[in-house]
Design an enzyme around this catalytic site. Structure first.
Site, PDB file in Angstrom:
ATOM      1  N   HIS A 239       0.784  -1.284  -0.172  1.00 36.25           N
ATOM      2  CA  HIS A 239       0.127   0.172  -0.062  1.00 36.25           C
ATOM      3  C   HIS A 239       1.085   1.449  -0.118  1.00 36.25           C
ATOM      4  O   HIS A 239       0.909   2.164   0.749  1.00 36.25           O
ATOM      5  CB  HIS A 239      -0.578  -0.254   1.396  1.00 36.25           C
ATOM      6  CG  HIS A 239      -1.718  -0.795   1.134  1.00 36.25           C
ATOM      7  ND1 HIS A 239      -2.977  -1.011  -0.636  1.00 36.25           N
ATOM      8  CD2 HIS A 239      -2.877  -2.061   2.297  1.00 36.25           C
ATOM      9  CE1 HIS A 239      -3.671  -1.728  -0.028  1.00 36.25           C
ATOM     10  NE2 HIS A 239      -3.867  -2.321   1.445  1.00 36.25           N
TER      11      HIS A 239
ATOM     12  N   GLU B 216      -7.233  -8.102   2.924  1.00 32.41           N
ATOM     13  CA  GLU B 216      -7.295  -9.152   3.699  1.00 32.41           C
ATOM     14  C   GLU B 216      -8.486 -10.055   4.329  1.00 32.41           C
ATOM     15  O   GLU B 216      -8.510 -11.192   4.348  1.00 32.41           O
ATOM     16  CB  GLU B 216      -6.607  -8.433   4.954  1.00 32.41           C
ATOM     17  CG  GLU B 216      -6.054  -9.250   5.976  1.00 32.41           C
ATOM     18  CD  GLU B 216      -5.991  -9.283   7.251  1.00 32.41           C
ATOM     19  OE1 GLU B 216      -4.893  -8.283   7.473  1.00 32.41           O
ATOM     20  OE2 GLU B 216      -5.918  -9.944   8.410  1.00 32.41           O
TER      21      GLU B 216
END
Ligand code: F3S
Length: 277
Positions: free
Chosen positions: A40, A125
């Site tokens: 990220h 996730e």
């Protein structure tokens, strides 16, 4: 002005491990297809793209016969199966802590629990973990959002690996009034616990905290929230270029903390820039 760095901070074990696997493969293969951005952090993703990384959004987009990379967040078993059938090679960068959360979710559902995940339902996730649940599952971001249909059910609770400790504790406590049987797995990872703790300690000693990390990084967001909760002036930046000279005015002690997906070179760049200022 004095600069203090949170300890530990920056790249976590899971992201470091995944990126090193990816870099190794990029040196061998001309192109590697990653399901979602491997980290990220736009600056780091750009660096990897120059080495041959191609980011796609789903397993369906990966061309047959190619090399695929699974990032630290992991994928659903369904996506993994598609990759297994069509790719010549899969480099699995799923963080071992995420694998544990996936297994816990699978076990809870096979034991007949209504699986409750404390976290953000849109986070990759969490979507991956949900894929391991065979029965019913709910993702709850706050203890104030517990759906009515969970009342009286036996619930198995776990957390997104980067969940804030306080949010998870509050959710688990709330279930005492909701469910007659609760089984809890604390799946917040060690790296997250240590980083949240180091921010909390440093934030209470400085005049301002700079949190360095990608805008779409869940764990960076949590670090910024923790720093703000302590009550210190907090600036969240993606890179050194975003530092605002006005914000530094009248601050003698500045704390720096970086999210688990922030590479070291970005931290060094920030310290250099602050020293110059
Ligand atoms: Fe793994 Fe925790 Fe990092 S789950 S990817 S070590 S934030």
């Amino acid at each position: 002005m004095k600069i203090h760095i949170a300890d530990p901070t920056g790249l976590c074990f899971g992201v470091r491990r995944a990126i090193s696997k990816l870099e190794g493969e990029l040196l061998r293969s001309q192109a590697v297809f990653s399901l979602g951005s491997p980290i990220h952090n736009p600056q780091e993703t750009e660096r990897l793209s120059k080495m041959g990384l191609i980011v796609v959004e789903s397993a369906e987009e990966v061309p047959p016969g190619s090399v695929a990379f699974i990032r630290a967040h992991g994928v659903t078993p369904f996506q993994a199966e598609i990759l297994r059938k069509k790719c010549s090679k899969i480099v699995d960068g799923t963080c071992p802590f995420v694998k544990t959360a996936q297994k816990r979710a699978k076990d809870l559902s096979s034991e007949g629990y209504f699986v409750v995940i404390s976290g953000d339902r849109h986070h990759p996730e969490v979507r991956g973990i949900m894929g391991y649940v065979e029965g019913e599952v709910a993702v709850i971001s706050s203890d104030e959002d517990i759906p009515g249909n969970l009342k009286g059910r036996k619930c198995g609770i776990l957390s997104q690996t980067t969940q804030k400790v306080g949010s998870f504790v509050a959710l688990v406590s709330s279930f005492v009034k909701v469910s007659p049987e609760i089984k809890v797995y604390n799946t917040i990872c060690k790296a997250t616990l240590a980083r949240q703790d180091s921010v909390c300690k440093l934030a209470s000693k400085v005049d301002g905290m700079i949190i360095l990390g990608g805008r779409n990084s869940a764990n960076t967001k949590k670090l910024a929230e923790i720093s703000m909760d302590v009550g210190v002036s907090t600036l969240w930046v993606e890179h050194a270029g975003e530092i605002d000279r006005g914000w530094l005015q009248n601050k003698e002690d500045i704390g720096i903390a970086a999210g688990g997906s922030t590479p070291e070179w970005l931290i060094k760049e920030l310290i250099q820039k602050l020293n110059m200022m």
